[in-house]
Design a protein around this motif. Structure first.
Motif, PDB file in Angstrom:
ATOM      1  N   GLU A 307      -9.085 103.799  41.430  1.00 23.27           N
ATOM      2  CA  GLU A 307      -8.451 103.001  42.361  1.00 23.27           C
ATOM      3  C   GLU A 307      -8.652 103.759  44.052  1.00 23.27           C
ATOM      4  N   ILE A 314     -10.579  98.339  42.369  1.00 24.35           N
ATOM      5  CA  ILE A 314     -10.076  99.302  41.320  1.00 24.35           C
ATOM      6  C   ILE A 314     -11.200  98.888  40.593  1.00 24.35           C
ATOM      7  N   THR A 330     -10.894 107.505  46.717  1.00 21.59           N
ATOM      8  CA  THR A 330      -9.771 106.478  46.211  1.00 21.59           C
ATOM      9  C   THR A 330      -9.663 108.658  44.222  1.00 21.59           C
ATOM     10  N   VAL A 336      -7.386 102.182  33.142  1.00 20.13           N
ATOM     11  CA  VAL A 336      -6.643 101.133  34.111  1.00 20.13           C
ATOM     12  C   VAL A 336      -5.699  99.303  33.323  1.00 20.13           C
TER      13      VAL A 336
END
Length: 386
Positions: A307, A314, A330, A336
């Motif tokens: 992310e 994402i 990230t 997820v």
């Protein structure tokens, strides 16, 4: 009991420090009257979490450990606790004992998958049961049923005589029928007003088979849209438990059929390069562009990803140190699925939890029915402009 509004509030919460704690307690058949095994299980979960927990989560973990001593089966109800001490947040709910297991998760966001699964299996349902004189209205949410209204419409009394060669008997019978029709109209109006004021996801009707043709024409179009089935029932003699049992049976049948119909529609739309998205990468892209109408998530779905700390983009199935969209740093994500569900909840997207299905597993255990295709709309606009 938790409400949809409560779930929406939880979906909005975020802890930048990664200290949002989610605790789910599923009562188990006790091996002894002291329920010690439940407390031991929770303590083991807390002990494991403490090894990796940040300082901001330690107070919440210790508090969870302390309440484990007093659960004692929790009256055969499951429990969900969501807390973040750094933001002064604590929410505690009793929920149906239909969880897979007792679990504890510490992350940036709350772990809502067990809640959205319950809301899918046990949606907010209105149950109306009606006869020619009696009507009752129930709410069924999660596994809690409550009678909200009951009314009786008295039929007019017959006279002493049927008159000359029975003429008055026919007139009186027609008069009784008119009163019954007014009763059905009143019942249908109550359902429509309930939907307008309170809202419900599904509607179930209980009545005698010979009453249905008289009632059905008076249902409001909005009520018809949410009607999933009908069961044989006499409101004057039937029990609340019978109402619950029949409603849950119809909900289960409806859910199974609807999943198969939706999955087939998504497959057809995807193969036609239209309003179907298959697989995690395509579904994530559709979520980010606001295309998704219904999200289908398999019980076995699990996918790592990353992310972006800057724009929130994402990436699934791979860990990228920098964001391909904005170039920002990230953070890794073990799964997820929570971000999928939170994005869906925040945007009012319908969520369908799919039971284990070999065909659904072939496409990655995740799919979506789309409202539109952003790429096709853009291409069409460019062609018109050219």
């Amino acid at each position: 009991m938790i409400t949809r509004e409560n779930i929406g509030e939880l979906a909005q919460f975020e802890s930048p420090e990664g200290c949002a704690l989610s605790f789910y307690f599923q009562p188990q058949p006790s091996q002894n009257k002291s329920h010690r095994e439940e407390a031991i299980l929770v303590k083991d979960l807390v002990r494991d979490a403490l090894r990796d927990a940040k300082a901001c989560a330690r107070a919440d973990l210790e508090r969870i450990e302390s309440i484990a001593e007093h659960l004692h089966g929790n009256g055969r109800r499951a429990k969900a606790v969501f807390t973040c001490t750094t933001q002064g947040f604590w929410r505690e709910y009793d929920i149906p004992a239909r969880l897979d297991a007792t679990k504890l998760v510490v992350n940036r966001r709350f772990h809502l998958r067990p809640l959205t699964a319950l809301a899918d299996v046990l949606p907010r349902t209105c149950i109306g049961v009606v006869g020619r004189t009696t009507a009752r209205v129930f709410d069924l949410w999660m596994d809690e049923i409550k009678e909200r209204e009951k009314f009786v419409s008295e039929l007019p009394r017959r006279g002493r005589s049927d008159g000359f060669i029975g003429y008055d008997a026919g007139h009186a019978e027609r008069h009784v029928d008119q009163h019954a029709i007014k009763h059905y109209k009143k019942f249908a109006d109550r359902l429509a007003k309930k939907q307008e004021k309170e809202g419900f996801d599904r509607l179930v009707i209980g009545c005698r088979d010979d009453n249905w043709p008289e009632l059905e024409p008076h249902l409001h179009p909005y009520s018809r849209q949410r009607l999933i089935g009908r069961f044989q029932f006499d409101p004057a003699t039937g029990s609340v438990e019978q109402v619950r049992r029949e409603a849950e049976r119809l909900l289960k049948e409806f859910r199974g059929k609807r999943y198969h119909d939706l999955f087939q529609k998504v497959l057809d739309e995807a193969h036609a390069n239209s309003l179907g998205a298959l697989g995690i990468k395509r579904v994530l892209r559709s979520l980010e562009t606001g295309e998704v109408q219904t999200l289908l998530l398999g019980q076995k779905f699990n996918a790592p990803g990353s992310e972006c700390r800057n724009c929130g983009h994402i990436e699934a199935l791979k860990m990228t140190p920098t964001c391909p969209v904005c170039g920002g740093q990230t953070r890794e994500m073990e799964d997820v699925s929570d971000i999928l569900l939170i994005k869906a909840l925040r945007n009012g997207i319908e969520i369908i939890h799919v039971p284990p299905d070999p065909e659904f597993e072939k496409i990655g255990n995740v799919a979506a029915l789309l409202r539109f295709r952003a790429d096709q709309n853009t291409n069409a606009a460019l062609q018109q402009a050219g």
